[in-house]
Design a protein around this motif. Structure first.
Motif, PDB file in Angstrom:
ATOM      1  N   UNK A  69       0.734  -1.191  -0.062  1.00 28.81           N
ATOM      2  CA  UNK A  69       0.096  -0.077   0.002  1.00 28.81           C
ATOM      3  C   UNK A  69       0.783   1.250  -0.089  1.00 28.81           C
ATOM      4  N   UNK A  70       0.586   1.930  -0.977  1.00 28.44           N
ATOM      5  CA  UNK A  70       1.333   3.521  -1.063  1.00 28.44           C
ATOM      6  C   UNK A  70       2.712   3.275  -1.785  1.00 28.44           C
ATOM      7  N   UNK A  71       3.071   1.969  -2.159  1.00 27.14           N
ATOM      8  CA  UNK A  71       4.279   1.798  -3.027  1.00 27.14           C
ATOM      9  C   UNK A  71       4.140   2.291  -4.263  1.00 27.14           C
ATOM     10  N   UNK A  76       7.932  -1.263  -7.063  1.00 24.04           N
ATOM     11  CA  UNK A  76       7.338  -2.235  -7.123  1.00 24.04           C
ATOM     12  C   UNK A  76       7.998  -3.193  -8.199  1.00 24.04           C
ATOM     13  N   UNK A  77       7.782  -2.466  -9.195  1.00 20.38           N
ATOM     14  CA  UNK A  77       8.126  -3.016 -10.766  1.00 20.38           C
ATOM     15  C   UNK A  77       9.994  -3.666 -10.306  1.00 20.38           C
ATOM     16  N   UNK A  78      10.626  -2.555  -9.973  1.00 20.26           N
ATOM     17  CA  UNK A  78      11.972  -3.135  -9.393  1.00 20.26           C
ATOM     18  C   UNK A  78      12.260  -4.303  -8.670  1.00 20.26           C
ATOM     19  N   UNK A  79      11.234  -4.221  -7.573  1.00 21.46           N
ATOM     20  CA  UNK A  79      11.240  -5.412  -6.703  1.00 21.46           C
ATOM     21  C   UNK A  79      10.907  -6.695  -7.070  1.00 21.46           C
ATOM     22  N   UNK A  80       9.939  -6.594  -8.002  1.00 21.39           N
ATOM     23  CA  UNK A  80       9.133  -7.737  -8.659  1.00 21.39           C
ATOM     24  C   UNK A  80      10.355  -8.339  -9.555  1.00 21.39           C
ATOM     25  N   UNK A  81      11.122  -7.668 -10.582  1.00 17.67           N
ATOM     26  CA  UNK A  81      11.792  -7.814 -11.260  1.00 17.67           C
ATOM     27  C   UNK A  81      13.462  -8.608 -10.652  1.00 17.67           C
ATOM     28  N   UNK A  82      13.544  -8.127  -9.684  1.00 19.76           N
ATOM     29  CA  UNK A  82      14.925  -8.400  -8.775  1.00 19.76           C
ATOM     30  C   UNK A  82      14.345  -9.881  -8.486  1.00 19.76           C
ATOM     31  N   UNK A  83      13.167 -10.374  -7.818  1.00 25.13           N
ATOM     32  CA  UNK A  83      12.804 -11.495  -7.383  1.00 25.13           C
ATOM     33  C   UNK A  83      12.711 -12.457  -8.505  1.00 25.13           C
ATOM     34  N   UNK A  84      12.113 -12.019  -9.688  1.00 28.70           N
ATOM     35  CA  UNK A  84      12.027 -12.556 -10.842  1.00 28.70           C
ATOM     36  C   UNK A  84      13.437 -13.093 -11.528  1.00 28.70           C
TER      37      UNK A  84
END
Length: 177
Positions: A69-71, A76-84
């Motif tokens: 929330x509020x991110x 978020x896109x950067x965090x998702x791509x890192x985990x991916x």
């Protein structure tokens, strides 16, 4: 080098050319003659840096992600791509589906993805760039509006102070009048 694998002295001499930073410093601090073979050098190196290996993740780690929330979208896109990037053998379409589930609903980008789902994360990231710029522009406009409102309020306070009649504030001021 593959042809000289059995040449221990050569392998030990060439090995440091592949190192940088702390790993190179570690190598330079080894005592002269402390390695009996290239195999021994490799074993010492691996034991020194074993904990630095990036952990791998499975596909479930993508499907359990949520945009906070509020991110902001870029974070978020950067965090998702890192985990991916840590998921081994992830089908591109599966990653896109996980992304759609993870992001905040009712956003322009989410609607865009639902209408026309990209086939790969590369395509998704290309499309996301436009929405990142849009979000940044909206944030800039909000800051500008906030600054203008603050400036108007400040000017209004100054104007009110100038038009308020001055009353004596103490009995000493009354005596002088």
């Amino acid at each position: 080098m593959a042809l000289n694998v059995e040449n221990n002295p050569l392998m030990c001499k060439v090995f440091p050319t592949s190192l940088t930073g702390p790993a190179l410093n570690w190598f330079k601090n080894l005592a002269n003659g402390s390695m009996e073979s290239f195999r021994n050098l490799c074993d010492r190196f691996v034991s020194q840096y074993y904990g630095n290996e990036c952990p791998t993740k499975d596909i479930l780690s993508l499907f359990t992600m949520k945009q906070l929330e509020g991110e902001c979208f870029l974070v978020f896109l950067t965090r998702f791509n890192l985990v991916k990037s840590m998921v081994i053998e992830c089908h591109p379409f599966t990653a896109v589906q996980a992304f759609k589930l993870a992001m905040t609903r009712e956003t322009l980008f989410h609607t865009n993805l639902m209408v026309n789902t990209p086939k790969t994360m590369g395509e998704l990231n290309e499309r996301a760039d436009g929405f990142v710029h849009l979000e940044e522009e909206e944030a800039t406009n909000t800051r500008k509006t906030s600054m203008v409102v603050t400036e108007v309020k400040t000017k209004e306070k100054i104007r009110q102070k100038q038009t308020v009649p001055q009353h004596p504030t103490s009995w000493k001021a009354e005596k002088r009048a």
